[in-house]
Design an enzyme around this catalytic site. Structure first.
Site, PDB file in Angstrom:
ATOM      1  N   LYS A  63      34.404  -7.580 -24.223  1.00  0.00           N
ATOM      2  CA  LYS A  63      34.136  -8.629 -23.294  1.00  0.00           C
ATOM      3  C   LYS A  63      34.241 -10.082 -24.001  1.00  0.00           C
ATOM      4  O   LYS A  63      34.876 -10.884 -23.402  1.00  0.00           O
ATOM      5  CB  LYS A  63      32.669  -8.326 -22.417  1.00  0.00           C
ATOM      6  CG  LYS A  63      32.997  -7.302 -21.380  1.00  0.00           C
ATOM      7  CD  LYS A  63      31.459  -6.822 -21.073  1.00  0.00           C
ATOM      8  CE  LYS A  63      31.865  -5.426 -20.060  1.00  0.00           C
ATOM      9  NZ  LYS A  63      30.518  -4.966 -19.757  1.00  0.00           N
ATOM     10  N   GLN A  91      24.059  -6.053 -19.863  1.00  0.00           N
ATOM     11  CA  GLN A  91      24.954  -4.669 -19.869  1.00  0.00           C
ATOM     12  C   GLN A  91      23.891  -3.752 -19.826  1.00  0.00           C
ATOM     13  O   GLN A  91      22.896  -3.516 -20.160  1.00  0.00           O
ATOM     14  CB  GLN A  91      25.386  -4.661 -21.650  1.00  0.00           C
ATOM     15  CG  GLN A  91      26.259  -3.445 -21.852  1.00  0.00           C
ATOM     16  CD  GLN A  91      27.687  -3.379 -21.211  1.00  0.00           C
ATOM     17  OE1 GLN A  91      28.377  -4.505 -21.005  1.00  0.00           O
ATOM     18  NE2 GLN A  91      27.767  -2.139 -20.494  1.00  0.00           N
ATOM     19  N   ASP A  98      29.247  -9.900 -12.239  1.00  0.00           N
ATOM     20  CA  ASP A  98      29.113  -8.416 -12.332  1.00  0.00           C
ATOM     21  C   ASP A  98      29.039  -7.920 -10.552  1.00  0.00           C
ATOM     22  O   ASP A  98      29.134  -6.929 -10.333  1.00  0.00           O
ATOM     23  CB  ASP A  98      27.897  -7.668 -12.897  1.00  0.00           C
ATOM     24  CG  ASP A  98      28.451  -6.710 -14.126  1.00  0.00           C
ATOM     25  OD1 ASP A  98      29.534  -6.576 -14.196  1.00  0.00           O
ATOM     26  OD2 ASP A  98      27.576  -6.576 -15.018  1.00  0.00           O
TER      27      ASP A  98
END
Ligand code: NAD
Length: 288
Positions: free
Chosen positions: A48, A92, A114
């Protein structure tokens, strides 16, 4: 269906967006918080950060030890929420046991790239396009559009009902627009007769996390099959001793399906590309 090629297209558009923002003096910034040292999570976070840098954005990784208390993670999220130079925040998963995964709800919905915050989940359900959509299902929608898959009126079966993939995927396919308009069935661990459901699918989206759960005889001839599953399985022939295996028996299903995504190289690359797209959008909306 070639996810790498479509992801490259998405990234080109993202790079254009970054250039336009930079002209206004804005550099999109994604902050990824990694708690603990799970090797798979560390690899995801690295990719990422790399993708952000490649596209001219700032990719920051905040690493916290596996012993981090929930209050310490909350303090970091709050600091990122308050920092106007941060446009996207991603915590995460999975988090260590002592931290409630609902802590991600602390992320400001306008930085929730997200798409996991209840505000963004709600916007998706009511068809308000102003929110952020979770990256993996959003990537599947782009793949279907790029390959001109006829969705309107199609029977879509989703296997899996997680908040990250299955549920938002079903919500997207159900939307009232020409790129969706499906009749959606969601299957899960308690579905009584899975093959009888999957055989009705014109579009079958599999996100169960079970290697080769979908076999050739479970697929309607001509169906479009999207394999979200990424399972690490032992493979003595591979250098590392393991390889990635999807939820679909690729060799058998390719004989029956009209279109099929491989693993790797299907949905995976789309997920990161959509994360980048969401971050640029967050920066555009913030206007700073
Ligand atoms: P999850 O474990 O949270 O959910 C799995 C779902 O599948 C559950 O709802 C469960 O009810 C259902 N399921 C499990 N076994 C089943 C069975 N035998 N029959 C019917 N339904 C069954 O997993 P998740 O986070 O939704 O991820 C699913 C898969 O997708 C995993 O392999 C994951 O690694 C992968 N994934 C890939 C990407 C990507 O970018 N390619 C992103 C996210 C997740």
């Amino acid at each position: 269906m070639d996810g790498r090629a479509v992801a490259a297209k998405v990234r080109e558009r993202v790079a254009e967006g970054v250039r336009a923002l930079r002209k206004q003096g804005i550099v999109p910034r994604l902050s990824v918080v990694l708690v603990g040292d799970d090797p798979a999570s560390a690899a995801y976070v690295r990719s990422k950060a790399r993708a952000s840098e490649e596209l001219g954005m700032q990719g920051e990784t905040i690493r916290m030890p596996g012993t981090t208390a929930e209050s310490e993670l909350i303090a970091v999220i709050d600091r990122l929420n308050a920092d106007p130079s941060v446009h996207g925040i991603l915590v995460q998963m999975p988090l260590p046991k002592q931290i409630d995964p609902d802590v991600v709800r602390r992320v400001n919905p306008s930085k929730d790239v997200d798409g996991f915050h209840p505000v963004n989940v709600g916007k998706l359900l009511i068809g308000d396009s102003g929110g952020f959509v979770p990256c993996t299902p959003a990537g599947v929608m782009v793949l279907l559009r790029e390959y001109k898959v006829q969705t309107s009126g199609a029977n879509c079966v989703v296997i899996g009902r997680s908040n990250i993939v299955g549920k938002p995927m079903a919500a997207l396919m159900l939307q009232d627009n020409e790129n969706a308009n499906c009749t959606v069935t969601v299957c899960h661990r308690h579905t009584a007769d899975l093959p009888s459901q999957t055989r009705r699918a014109d579009i079958l989206i599999v996100a169960a996390g079970r290697p080769k759960i979908v076999t050739g005889d479970m697929v309607k001839p001509g169906a479009v099959v999207i394999d979200v599953g990424t399972n690490r399985v032992n493979d003595p022939k591979a250098k590392s001793g393991t390889r990635l295996q999807g939820d679909v028996d690729f060799d058998a299903v390719r004989e029956v399906a009209s279109k099929l995504t491989p693993v790797p190289g299907g949905v995976g690359p789309m997920t990161i590309a959509m994360l980048m797209a969401n971050t640029v959008r967050a920066a555009e909306m913030a206007g700073r």
